[in-house]
Write a protein that holds these residues in place. Sequence first.
Motif, PDB file in Angstrom:
ATOM      1  N   VAL A 193       0.851  -1.187   0.000  1.00 65.38           N
ATOM      2  CA  VAL A 193       0.000   0.000   0.000  1.00 65.38           C
ATOM      3  C   VAL A 193       0.892   1.244   0.000  1.00 65.38           C
ATOM      4  CG1 VAL A 193      -1.758   1.266   1.284  1.00 65.38           C
ATOM      5  CG2 VAL A 193      -1.760  -1.249   1.308  1.00 65.38           C
ATOM      6  N   THR A 194       0.603   2.151  -0.878  1.00 64.41           N
ATOM      7  CA  THR A 194       1.398   3.381  -0.924  1.00 64.41           C
ATOM      8  C   THR A 194       0.524   4.576  -0.573  1.00 64.41           C
ATOM      9  OG1 THR A 194       1.012   3.625  -3.294  1.00 64.41           O
ATOM     10  CG2 THR A 194       2.998   2.467  -2.642  1.00 64.41           C
ATOM     11  N   SER A 219      -2.725  -4.260  -5.367  1.00 64.01           N
ATOM     12  CA  SER A 219      -3.457  -4.643  -6.569  1.00 64.01           C
ATOM     13  C   SER A 219      -4.454  -5.752  -6.246  1.00 64.01           C
ATOM     14  CB  SER A 219      -2.460  -5.132  -7.624  1.00 64.01           C
ATOM     15  OG  SER A 219      -3.129  -5.579  -8.772  1.00 64.01           O
ATOM     16  N   GLY A 220      -5.711  -5.541  -6.672  1.00 64.24           N
ATOM     17  CA  GLY A 220      -6.753  -6.536  -6.432  1.00 64.24           C
ATOM     18  C   GLY A 220      -7.568  -6.267  -5.171  1.00 64.24           C
ATOM     19  N   SER A 229      -9.747   1.600  -7.438  1.00 59.64           N
ATOM     20  CA  SER A 229      -9.674   1.379  -5.986  1.00 59.64           C
ATOM     21  C   SER A 229      -8.789   2.367  -5.249  1.00 59.64           C
ATOM     22  CB  SER A 229      -9.240  -0.057  -5.630  1.00 59.64           C
ATOM     23  OG  SER A 229     -10.222  -0.974  -6.031  1.00 59.64           O
ATOM     24  N   ARG A 230      -8.062   3.213  -5.948  1.00 57.90           N
ATOM     25  CA  ARG A 230      -7.306   4.263  -5.262  1.00 57.90           C
ATOM     26  C   ARG A 230      -8.267   5.166  -4.496  1.00 57.90           C
ATOM     27  NH1 ARG A 230      -5.277   9.459  -5.897  1.00 57.90           N
ATOM     28  NH2 ARG A 230      -6.482   9.838  -7.813  1.00 57.90           N
ATOM     29  N   SER A 231      -7.822   5.642  -3.367  1.00 58.63           N
ATOM     30  CA  SER A 231      -8.710   6.450  -2.528  1.00 58.63           C
ATOM     31  C   SER A 231      -8.019   7.750  -2.148  1.00 58.63           C
ATOM     32  CB  SER A 231      -9.099   5.659  -1.275  1.00 58.63           C
ATOM     33  OG  SER A 231      -9.894   6.445  -0.402  1.00 58.63           O
ATOM     34  N   ALA A 264      -5.441   1.594   4.926  1.00 56.88           N
ATOM     35  CA  ALA A 264      -5.272   0.147   4.898  1.00 56.88           C
ATOM     36  C   ALA A 264      -6.141  -0.423   3.803  1.00 56.88           C
ATOM     37  CB  ALA A 264      -5.671  -0.454   6.246  1.00 56.88           C
ATOM     38  N   SER A 265      -5.642  -1.446   3.126  1.00 55.55           N
ATOM     39  CA  SER A 265      -6.461  -2.077   2.099  1.00 55.55           C
ATOM     40  C   SER A 265      -6.669  -3.539   2.439  1.00 55.55           C
ATOM     41  CB  SER A 265      -5.809  -1.936   0.707  1.00 55.55           C
ATOM     42  OG  SER A 265      -4.713  -2.806   0.535  1.00 55.55           O
TER      43      SER A 265
END
Lengths: 112, 114
Positions: free
Chosen positions: B4-5, B27-28, B72-74, B92-93
């Motif tokens: 996660v970046t 990713s995903g 999915s980027r937030s 967090a993802s």
Amino acid sequence: ILNVEQSPQSLHVQEGDSTNFTCSFPSSNFYALHWYRWETAKSPEALFVMTLNGDEKKKGRISATLNTKEGYSYLYIKGSQPEDSATYLCALAPNTGNQFYFGTGTSLTVIP
Amino acid sequence: KAGVTQTPRYLIKTRGQQVTLSCSPISGHRSVSWYQQTPGQGLQFLFEYFSETQRNKGNFPGRFSGRQFSNSRSEMNVSTLELGDSALYLCASSLGAVSSYEQYFGPGTRLTVT
């Protein structure tokens, strides 16, 4: 707001000692409990996800147990090493959604 | 697999300004959650997005908002910054919107409001 408590707040142990800490939560509000290790200047790292009463999880020298009926989880570290020095966090999910309530953590320092 | 970046890593803003923080999940992963940590406080849940929809929201004022894009980027936005907004903001993802999935945290954005 749910109250998740961790004890002790901080702990200093000698290298080779085994140690354990506690995460307490309201037993009536439980779906999942997560444990994390958070080293300084790094991201929190997932250790365990626990969902069932009586769950026992293990990863190397670290293990965790869960008692949902009485509302607590224990994290154990066997034979502590300096690299185990970190803050250990628990987080409660009271339902299926990804809304977690975190404790303030236990800061562990392992002295070589 | 890339983690996660979060960007930027550090930010200094003045009271009254607004700020936008970005989080790119693994990713995903389709669920992104945001947390705030202030000195002496544990991580406080801000909100969670899944498939571009806000699913859960913590107890924060309306100055805190967020969104999620189709990849999915937030982003989270804080308007009319106050000194008390100085904090570490973590995202967090996870694969899904169910709390039995592992969450993976980014390195955080350290926001200082002067």
